[in-house]
Write an enzyme that holds these catalytic residues in place. Structure first.
Site, PDB file in Angstrom:
ATOM      1  N   LYS A 188       0.855  -1.188   0.000  1.00 56.12           N
ATOM      2  CA  LYS A 188       0.000   0.000   0.000  1.00 56.12           C
ATOM      3  C   LYS A 188       0.889   1.235   0.000  1.00 56.12           C
ATOM      4  O   LYS A 188       1.460   1.620   1.012  1.00 56.12           O
ATOM      5  CB  LYS A 188      -0.924   0.030   1.224  1.00 56.12           C
ATOM      6  CG  LYS A 188      -2.043   1.047   1.005  1.00 56.12           C
ATOM      7  CD  LYS A 188      -2.492   1.769   2.251  1.00 56.12           C
ATOM      8  CE  LYS A 188      -1.648   2.908   2.685  1.00 56.12           C
ATOM      9  NZ  LYS A 188      -1.602   4.091   1.798  1.00 56.12           N
TER      10      LYS A 188
ATOM     11  N   GLU B  13      10.411   1.381  10.018  1.00 55.91           N
ATOM     12  CA  GLU B  13      11.360   2.434   9.598  1.00 55.91           C
ATOM     13  C   GLU B  13      10.640   3.753   9.834  1.00 55.91           C
ATOM     14  O   GLU B  13       9.796   4.154   9.033  1.00 55.91           O
ATOM     15  CB  GLU B  13      11.702   2.272   8.115  1.00 55.91           C
ATOM     16  CG  GLU B  13      12.417   0.976   7.767  1.00 55.91           C
ATOM     17  CD  GLU B  13      13.882   0.972   8.180  1.00 55.91           C
ATOM     18  OE1 GLU B  13      14.408   2.033   8.579  1.00 55.91           O
ATOM     19  OE2 GLU B  13      14.495  -0.100   8.122  1.00 55.91           O
TER      20      GLU B  13
ATOM     21  N   CYS C 158      13.687  11.145   6.108  1.00 59.61           N
ATOM     22  CA  CYS C 158      13.862  10.719   7.502  1.00 59.61           C
ATOM     23  C   CYS C 158      15.314  10.900   7.922  1.00 59.61           C
ATOM     24  O   CYS C 158      15.615  11.050   9.090  1.00 59.61           O
ATOM     25  CB  CYS C 158      13.441   9.266   7.648  1.00 59.61           C
ATOM     26  SG  CYS C 158      14.234   8.201   6.434  1.00 59.61           S
TER      27      CYS C 158
ATOM     28  N   GLU D 296      10.690  16.647  14.068  1.00 58.89           N
ATOM     29  CA  GLU D 296      11.125  16.453  12.689  1.00 58.89           C
ATOM     30  C   GLU D 296      10.600  17.629  11.847  1.00 58.89           C
ATOM     31  O   GLU D 296       9.394  17.866  11.800  1.00 58.89           O
ATOM     32  CB  GLU D 296      10.514  15.129  12.200  1.00 58.89           C
ATOM     33  CG  GLU D 296      11.241  14.493  11.073  1.00 58.89           C
ATOM     34  CD  GLU D 296      10.663  13.110  10.722  1.00 58.89           C
ATOM     35  OE1 GLU D 296       9.512  12.802  11.075  1.00 58.89           O
ATOM     36  OE2 GLU D 296      11.390  12.356  10.052  1.00 58.89           O
TER      37      GLU D 296
HETATM   38  P1  NAP Z   1       2.684   8.492   7.565  1.00 54.38           P
HETATM   39  O1  NAP Z   1       1.641   9.515   7.677  1.00 54.38           O
HETATM   40  O2  NAP Z   1       3.030   7.700   8.762  1.00 54.38           O
HETATM   41  O3  NAP Z   1       2.242   7.547   6.367  1.00 54.38           O
HETATM   42  C1  NAP Z   1       3.040   6.499   5.891  1.00 54.38           C
HETATM   43  C2  NAP Z   1       2.175   5.448   5.252  1.00 54.38           C
HETATM   44  O4  NAP Z   1       1.298   4.897   6.246  1.00 54.38           O
HETATM   45  C3  NAP Z   1       1.263   5.967   4.141  1.00 54.38           C
HETATM   46  O5  NAP Z   1       1.109   4.954   3.174  1.00 54.38           O
HETATM   47  C4  NAP Z   1      -0.038   6.209   4.885  1.00 54.38           C
HETATM   48  O6  NAP Z   1      -1.185   6.158   4.056  1.00 54.38           O
HETATM   49  C5  NAP Z   1      -0.049   5.028   5.830  1.00 54.38           C
HETATM   50  N1  NAP Z   1      -0.879   5.238   7.008  1.00 54.38           N
HETATM   51  C6  NAP Z   1      -1.189   6.399   7.623  1.00 54.38           C
HETATM   52  N2  NAP Z   1      -1.994   6.155   8.687  1.00 54.38           N
HETATM   53  C7  NAP Z   1      -2.201   4.820   8.717  1.00 54.38           C
HETATM   54  C8  NAP Z   1      -2.955   3.956   9.572  1.00 54.38           C
HETATM   55  N3  NAP Z   1      -3.649   4.405  10.604  1.00 54.38           N
HETATM   56  N4  NAP Z   1      -2.930   2.628   9.298  1.00 54.38           N
HETATM   57  C9  NAP Z   1      -2.237   2.139   8.260  1.00 54.38           C
HETATM   58  N5  NAP Z   1      -1.513   2.907   7.424  1.00 54.38           N
HETATM   59  C10 NAP Z   1      -1.477   4.232   7.659  1.00 54.38           C
HETATM   60  O7  NAP Z   1       4.079   9.106   7.082  1.00 54.38           O
HETATM   61  P2  NAP Z   1       4.332  10.051   5.841  1.00 54.38           P
HETATM   62  O8  NAP Z   1       3.917  11.422   6.226  1.00 54.38           O
HETATM   63  O9  NAP Z   1       3.801   9.451   4.598  1.00 54.38           O
HETATM   64  O10 NAP Z   1       5.932   9.948   5.724  1.00 54.38           O
HETATM   65  C11 NAP Z   1       6.778  10.747   6.438  1.00 54.38           C
HETATM   66  C12 NAP Z   1       7.335  10.015   7.648  1.00 54.38           C
HETATM   67  O11 NAP Z   1       7.993   8.828   7.219  1.00 54.38           O
HETATM   68  C13 NAP Z   1       8.380  10.822   8.361  1.00 54.38           C
HETATM   69  O12 NAP Z   1       8.194  10.727   9.743  1.00 54.38           O
HETATM   70  C14 NAP Z   1       9.681  10.153   7.938  1.00 54.38           C
HETATM   71  O13 NAP Z   1      10.749  10.339   8.846  1.00 54.38           O
HETATM   72  C15 NAP Z   1       9.268   8.740   7.826  1.00 54.38           C
HETATM   73  N6  NAP Z   1      10.197   7.989   6.971  1.00 54.38           N
HETATM   74  C16 NAP Z   1      11.034   7.091   7.557  1.00 54.38           C
HETATM   75  C17 NAP Z   1      11.951   6.404   6.790  1.00 54.38           C
HETATM   76  C18 NAP Z   1      12.886   5.408   7.413  1.00 54.38           C
HETATM   77  O14 NAP Z   1      13.436   4.613   6.679  1.00 54.38           O
HETATM   78  N7  NAP Z   1      13.084   5.423   8.722  1.00 54.38           N
HETATM   79  C19 NAP Z   1      11.998   6.622   5.422  1.00 54.38           C
HETATM   80  C20 NAP Z   1      11.137   7.540   4.853  1.00 54.38           C
HETATM   81  C21 NAP Z   1      10.221   8.219   5.655  1.00 54.38           C
HETATM   82  P3  NAP Z   1      -1.831   7.506   3.479  1.00 54.38           P
HETATM   83  O15 NAP Z   1      -0.964   7.919   2.368  1.00 54.38           O
HETATM   84  O16 NAP Z   1      -3.172   7.111   3.039  1.00 54.38           O
HETATM   85  O17 NAP Z   1      -1.862   8.486   4.607  1.00 54.38           O
END
Ligand code: NAP
Length: 491
Positions: free
Chosen positions: A187, A263, A297, A394
Site C-alpha cells: 500500500k 522504519e 527521515c 522532525e
Molecule cells: P505516515 O503519515 O506515517 O504515512 C506512511 C504510510 O502509512 C502511508 O502509506 C499512509 O497512508 C499510511 N498510514 C497512515 N496512517 C495509517 C494507519 N492508521 N494505518 C495504516 N496505514 C497508515 O508518514 P508520511 O507522512 O507518509 O511519511 C513521512 C514520515 O515517514 C516521516 O516521519 C519520515 O521520517 C518517515 N520515513 C522514515 C523512513 C525510514 O526509513 N526510517 C523513510 C522515509 C520516511 P496515506 O498515504 O493514506 O496516509
C-alpha cells in the site's frame, strides 16, 4: 533531462496503470471509486487512481496467500533473475520514471532520477542475495546431537510506504521479500501512488508470477490495512512512515503477534567539530539537509557546530542555501521543489516561527514563497536556543537550525537528546575523536565526513523511536526469513 514539455508529462502519467493490481491483473475498485493524485508544484490534479475498499484490500491478501506456497518453492535463482530483469527495466526507464516521480512528489528531476537508480539498486542487490539464503549444520557441544538450521520465507507480507521516496521505500521492501520467497500486498502513500503502480507493472512484465505482488491504493489507509493486519494469514508487516502511525500499527500487530519492521521518523544531528574541513562540512550539510527538499527521515534536522567555527560555517551554508533555485522540479536547473502539501508547509512555518520567537535569527529564508504550489524558501536559522521546537521535532522541510557547543561531551549529549535514533552526521579530521563519537551516538547509522549514508548494500535503519529492523545490506533479507532449527539425534 532538458526542458520537459507538458505533452511528455501527460504521456508518462497516461502510461501508468491506475487500477488495483491483484493476482496479476489490473482492476477497478469495487464500486468504481477513485482518488485524485496532485502535482504539489501546481496544486493541480494529475490523474485519478482506484480507491480500494476494505474488500479490495482483502482480495489482495487472498491472492498473496494463495500464491505463497508455490512462490516459496520457486528456485532462488529464478526469483533472483526476475529481480535482475526488473533492475534492468527500471534503469532503462529511469528518465521516464524520474519525471513521473517529480510530477507526483515535487522533487527536482535530477533527484528523482537518483532515487530511481537507488531503488533499482535494491532490486539488483536482492537479486544477488536470493541465492545466498543459507543455513547451518553443527554438532552440539556435548556431541549428543546434530543441529540443523534453515531460513524460510516468513509468509505473506503487508508493506506500507510513505510519500517522500515513492519508489525506493517500496523497492527496498519488495526486493528482499521477492528474494526470500514471500508474497506481498503493498500500500503506497495516497499522495504518490504512481511510481509504485509503474513498478508493479515492470515486475509483472519481468515475469513475477500472479499473486506474488499485489498493490492497492486507497483514500483510507486504516480502513483498508486494518482488516489485513487483523487477519491471521498475514505473517509480516513492514512499515515506513511516521513514528506516530508506526506506534499505532505495532499495537494492531500485537493481536496476532505479527513480525514487524518499523522504519520511522528521524531527528538527525549534524555535528561539526572545530577541526572539521569546513568546506567539506558545508558540502555534506547541503546533501544531508536539502536532499529531497529536506523531506527525508535522514535529513539533518539540527546543526550542532563548535562555537569557534559557527560563524564561518553559518556564513558559508547561508550563501549556498541562498543561491539555490526553487521551482517546479521538472524545470531546468531547479534544485528545490515544493513541499508535499499545505499541511506540511504549515508545520514548517510553525516551527520556524517558534524558533524566531524564542530568539533565533533567520540568516536566509524563513518564509513561504508566494504563488502556486507549496513552496518554502531555503532557510538558515542562527543562534537557535535549546528549547526551540525544531530541535526536537522532525522539520521535514528546507530549514537548517544552527546551535553551538563548546565541548565534545556537550555535542554528544545534544546529539543524543532526542527520542529518535536514525542517523547522525559527524565532521572532524581527528580519527580518534571520530571513532569515540561514533561509538557514543545513539543512532542506527552515522555519516562520517559525508552527508549521505543510503546504499543498497548497507543496513539502513534506526534505534530508539526511529524503529527497528534493517533494509538493505546482508541484513535486509533477514526481515523476510524465519529461522527453523531441527535437533537431530546423532546415530
Ligand atoms: P505516515 O503519515 O506515517 O504515512 C506512511 C504510510 O502509512 C502511508 O502509506 C499512509 O497512508 C499510511 N498510514 C497512515 N496512517 C495509517 C494507519 N492508521 N494505518 C495504516 N496505514 C497508515 O508518514 P508520511 O507522512 O507518509 O511519511 C513521512 C514520515 O515517514 C516521516 O516521519 C519520515 O521520517 C518517515 N520515513 C522514515 C523512513 C525510514 O526509513 N526510517 C523513510 C522515509 C520516511 P496515506 O498515504 O493514506 O496516509
Amino acid at each position: 533531462m532538458s526542458t520537459i514539455g507538458s505533452s511528455l508529462e501527460q504521456e508518462v502519467v497516461a502510461k501508468v496503470p491506475k487500477g488495483l493490481f491483484v493476482d496479476g491483473a489490473w482492476r477497478d475498485a469495487s464500486g468504481g471509486a477513485t482518488l485524485a493524485v496532485e502535482d504539489p508544484s501546481t496544486g493541480e490534479a494529475l490523474c485519478e487512481v482506484a480507491d480500494a475498499t476494505p474488500q479490495d484490500a482483502m482480495a489482495a491478501l487472498d491472492a498473496a496467500c494463495a500464491a505463497q506456497a508455490e512462490w516459496a518453492a520457486t528456485a532462488p535463482r529464478e526469483r533472483g533473475e526476475i529481480l535482475r530483469r526488473a533492475y534492468e527495466a527500471v534503469v532503462g526507464r529511469a528518465d521516464e520514471l524520474a519525471l513521473l516521480m517529480t510530477l507526483e512528489m515535487g522533487k527536482p528531476v535530477a533527484e528523482s532520477r537518483a532515487e530511481v537508480l537507488y531503488a533499482a539498486d535494491f532490486l539488483r542487490w536482492f537479486s544477488e542475495e536470493a541465492v545466498r539464503i543459507e543455513g547451518r549444520w553443527a554438532t552440539a557441544p556435548n556431541g549428543g546431537m546434530r543441529m540443523l538450521t534453515m531460513r524460510q520465507p516468513v509468509g505473506p507480507c503487508l508493506l506500507i510506504t510513505p510519500w517522500n521516496f515513492p519508489l525506493a521505500m517500496g523497492a527496498r521492501k519488495i526486493g528482499p521479500a521477492v528474494a526470500a520467497g514471500c508474497t506481498m500486498v503493498v500500500k503506497p502513500a495516497k499522495q504518490t501512488p504512481l511510481s509504485m503502480l509503474a513498478l508493479a507493472q515492470i515486475l509483472d512484465d519481468c515475469g513475477l508470477p500472479d499473486g506474488v505482488l499485489n498493490v492497492f491504493t486507497a483514500s483510507s489507509a486504516s480502513a483498508t490495512t486494518g482488516p489485513l493486519i487483523d487477519d491471521p494469514r498475514l505473517r509480516k508487516l513492514s512499515f515506513t512512515g511516521s513514528t506516530e502511525v508506526g506506534r499505532q500499527l505495532m499495537g494492531q500487530a500485537s493481536r496476532h503477534v505479527l513480525r514487524v519492521s518499523m522504519e520511522l521518523g528521524g531527528n538527525a544531528p549534524f555535528v561539526v567539530f572545530e577541526d572539521a574541513d569546513l568546506d567539506a562540512a558545508v558540502d555534506g550539510a547541503m546533501v544531508a539537509k536539502m536532499r529531497n527538499i529536506g523531506e527525508a527521515c535522514t535529513a539533518a534536522n539540527r546543526f550542532h557546530v563548535h562555537a569557534s567555527v559557527a560563524d564561518a560555517f553559518t556564513e558559508k551554508l547561508a550563501a549556498r542555501m541562498d543561491a539555490l533555485k526553487v521551482g517546479r522540479g521538472v524545470e531546468d536547473g531547479v534544485q528545490v521543489g515544493p513541499l508535499i502539501d499545505d499541511d506540511q508547509r504549515g508545520k514548517v512555518r510553525e516551527l520556524v516561527e517558534d524558533a524566531l520567537e524564542r530568539g533565533a535569527q533567520a540568516v536566509v529564508g524563513g518564509r513561504e514563497l508566494d504563488g502556486r504550489g507549496h513552496f518554502y524558501a531555503p532557510t538558515v536559522l542562527a543562534n537557535v536556543p535549546g528549547e526551540a521546537r525544531l530541535l526536537r521535532e522532525e522539520i521535514f522541510g528546507p530549514v537548517a537550525p544552527i546551535a553551538t557547543f563548546e565541548r565534545e561531551d556537550e555535542a554528544i549529549a545534544a546529539a543524543n537528546k532526542t527520542e529518535y535514533g536514525l542517523v547522525a552526521y559527524v565532521f572532524t579530521r581527528d580519527l580518534d575523536r571520530a571513532l569515540r563519537v561514533i561509538e557514543r551516538l545513539e543512532t542506527g547509522m552515522v555519516g562520517l565526513n559525508q552527508g549521505l549514508v543510503s546504499n543498497a548494500a548497507a543496513p539502513f535503519g534506526g534505534v530508539k523511536q526511529s524503529g527497528f529492523g534493517r533494509e538493505g545490506g546482508a541484513e535486509g533479507i533477514d526481515e523476510y526469513l524465519s529461522v527453523k532449527y531441527a535437533a537431530i539425534r546423532a546415530g
